[in-house]
Design a protein around this motif. Structure first.
Motif, short mmCIF file in Angstrom:
data_model
loop_
_atom_site.label_atom_id
_atom_site.label_comp_id
_atom_site.label_asym_id
_atom_site.label_seq_id
_atom_site.Cartn_x
_atom_site.Cartn_y
_atom_site.Cartn_z
N SER A 125 3.59 -72.08 27.12
CA SER A 125 3.57 -71.01 25.48
C SER A 125 1.86 -71.03 25.31
CB SER A 125 3.87 -72.48 24.72
OG SER A 125 3.31 -72.67 24.02
N VAL A 127 0.85 -72.18 22.92
CA VAL A 127 -0.29 -72.85 22.40
C VAL A 127 -0.74 -73.70 23.45
CG1 VAL A 127 1.24 -72.48 19.76
CG2 VAL A 127 1.79 -74.31 21.98
N ILE A 223 8.40 -74.91 17.50
CA ILE A 223 8.00 -75.67 16.57
C ILE A 223 9.07 -76.81 16.47
CG2 ILE A 223 9.22 -76.22 13.47
CD1 ILE A 223 9.24 -73.36 13.60
N GLU A 226 7.19 -77.62 20.92
CA GLU A 226 6.05 -77.21 21.62
C GLU A 226 5.15 -77.74 20.95
OE1 GLU A 226 7.25 -73.14 24.32
OE2 GLU A 226 5.97 -73.26 23.07
N LEU A 227 5.51 -77.35 19.16
CA LEU A 227 4.55 -77.65 18.43
C LEU A 227 3.92 -79.41 18.46
CD1 LEU A 227 4.41 -75.27 15.68
CD2 LEU A 227 2.81 -75.26 16.87
N CYS A 231 0.64 -79.73 20.48
CA CYS A 231 -0.42 -79.51 19.22
C CYS A 231 -0.16 -81.02 18.29
CB CYS A 231 -0.11 -78.20 18.14
SG CYS A 231 -0.04 -76.38 19.11
N ILE A 233 1.83 -81.88 16.28
CA ILE A 233 2.60 -82.06 15.01
C ILE A 233 3.43 -82.48 14.84
CG2 ILE A 233 3.81 -80.26 13.50
CD1 ILE A 233 2.09 -77.99 13.85
N TYR A 275 -1.78 -76.36 9.58
CA TYR A 275 -0.22 -75.81 10.15
C TYR A 275 -0.01 -74.52 10.47
CZ TYR A 275 1.96 -80.54 10.19
OH TYR A 275 1.72 -81.88 10.90
N LYS A 278 -2.15 -73.18 14.08
CA LYS A 278 -0.77 -73.71 14.85
C LYS A 278 0.19 -72.94 14.92
CE LYS A 278 -3.18 -78.06 15.49
NZ LYS A 278 -2.85 -79.44 15.03
N LEU A 279 1.25 -72.33 14.02
CA LEU A 279 1.99 -71.07 13.46
C LEU A 279 1.36 -70.17 14.53
CD1 LEU A 279 3.57 -72.34 10.49
CD2 LEU A 279 4.45 -72.64 12.82
N ALA A 282 1.41 -69.56 17.71
CA ALA A 282 2.57 -70.41 18.67
C ALA A 282 3.01 -69.05 18.20
CB ALA A 282 3.08 -70.46 18.24
#
Length: 399
Positions: A125, A127, A223, A226-227, A231, A233, A275, A278-279, A282
């Motif tokens: 990914s 991220v 969303i 993976e996040l 990450c 989230i 966020y 992090k987006l 991604a």
């Protein structure tokens, strides 16, 4: 291990070499450890399989491609696989979807340290954080970020029209000649419109609605899966993150009012900023700052966009604002290999601290950048360059 070779051979038989992306030649395949990072659907798996097919004969046991979500890894580790592969003469091990394997970084470090002649390629990914992985791989691993198709690659992939990658200096100084070459073989404005609707990801099959449905599924996976897993989230915020993407997609080029945005989606200001960053990792958003050199970790961006025009179309609640489409296209292409700052009152964008660009329609004037050196208009709805007035689509040949 034989089952993995069998699976690879089946995949190789379905892998076409008719179109090979130019980034194939920029990846440092000879390094002992490299990573290919990118959003789902941009073509990481295809790149790995094409490399094997181009450099190893059919039936070779010197290269092995496998995805780590294969059932084989329910009872075997990647370290065990690497050791057995190496013992029988293996030279290059390509591990796809590495982020789906718990503790991957520690085992990759062990492979790197204990099998010094084995080359390892990992993909995952966008991220995926190599620097902050469980084991420190930052000094060992060469990272390559993989993006979707540029406008130039779209012409090759979907229209079989082959043009070279141009440096930004070549585009600016040879624009009339390049425009002539493109106009001799296609109508760039028609193709430009199609690209912005459905040309960034290499899986469009003539059904726009189905394509947008797939894009939404891809972004939902990022969303919702993976996040949270990569990450940290909170998965319960997935709906609010999707609402944020819709807000960005629906409005005019979005100058960030973080307090207003936080209130709109119902998150704390610091959480919203975290966020957003992090987006961007991604590959769902692009954040622009007016000073990229002195930007601080928790500084709010000045402007933000959906990462590409196809996501913009998929997430917009109505027809996207044409200014947003134009700027999203320009930022996407200029950010690959270049630094891009928000220009504020002096143009829309400043690239590499030198070139100033203003983006607009065919009636756009030089008024805002008239006295700025190395300034250019990127203009939609024109086919040819005249002086410093360049077609917007031309910037799509940067990668």
């Amino acid at each position: 291990m034989e089952i993995l070779f069998d699976t690879m051979e089946r995949l190789l038989s379905l892998t076409s070499l008719e179109i090979v992306r130019s980034c194939m030649d920029t990846i440092k395949w000879n390094r002992r450890l490299i990573s290919l990072r990118g959003s789902r659907g941009v073509g990481k798996t295809t790149l790995m399989l094409q490399y094997v097919k181009l450099h190893y004969p059919a039936g070779s046991r010197k290269a092995l491609y496998c995805s780590v979500d294969n059932i084989y890894f329910a009872t075997h580790s990647i370290l065990e696989l690497a050791e057995n592969f190496y013992k029988y003469g293996g030279e290059m091990l390509l591990l796809d979807e590495i982020h789906k394997y718990n503790g991957w970084s520690r085992e990759i470090k062990e492979i790197y340290d204990s099998l010094p002649t084995l080359k390892v390629v990992i993909s995952g990914s966008s991220v995926l954080n190599i620097i902050n992985a469980d084991a420190d791989l930052s000094r060992r691993c060469r990272n390559h970020d993989i993006y979707g198709l540029s406008f130039r690659e779209y012409l090759k992939f979907y229209r079989n029209l082959d043009f070279p990658v141009y440096s930004i200096e070549d585009l600016l100084h040879q624009a009339p000649e390049i425009c002539n070459k493109v106009n001799e073989v296609c109508r760039p404005l028609s193709e430009f419109e199609k690209y912005n609707k459905a040309g960034y990801f290499p899986f469009f099959e003539d059904d726009v609605e189905d394509y947008y449905y797939t894009l939404q599924n891809v972004s939902n996976y990022i969303i919702e899966q993976e996040l949270p897993s990569l990450c940290g989230i909170d998965s319960s915020y997935a709906r609010k993150i999707k609402a944020l993407l819709c807000v960005v997609a629906t409005g005019v080029p979005y100058e960030v009012d973080l307090t207003k945005l936080s209130q709109m989606i119902g998150l704390a200001r610091t959480t919203t900023l975290d966020y957003l960053q992090k987006l961007e990792k991604a590959q769902l958003l692009t954040l622009l700052y007016s000073d990229t050199i002195n930007v601080k970790k928790m500084q709010k961006p000045d402007k933000m966009y959906l990462q590409n025009t196809n996501l913009l179309q998929a997430y917009s609640l109505r027809r996207p604002h044409i200014g947003t489409v134009r700027e999203t296209f320009a930022v996407l292409h200029m950010r690959v290999g270049h630094s891009v700052e928000y220009g504020k009152e002096h143009g829309d964008f400043v690239v590499d601290g030198k070139y100033t660009f203003e983006v607009g329609g065919k009636d756009k004037s030089f008024k805002q950048i008239a006295d700025i050196p190395d300034s250019y208009l990127l203009v939609d709805e024109i086919e040819y360059a005249v002086g410093n007035r360049l077609p917007l689509w031309l910037i799509g040949f940067l990668y």
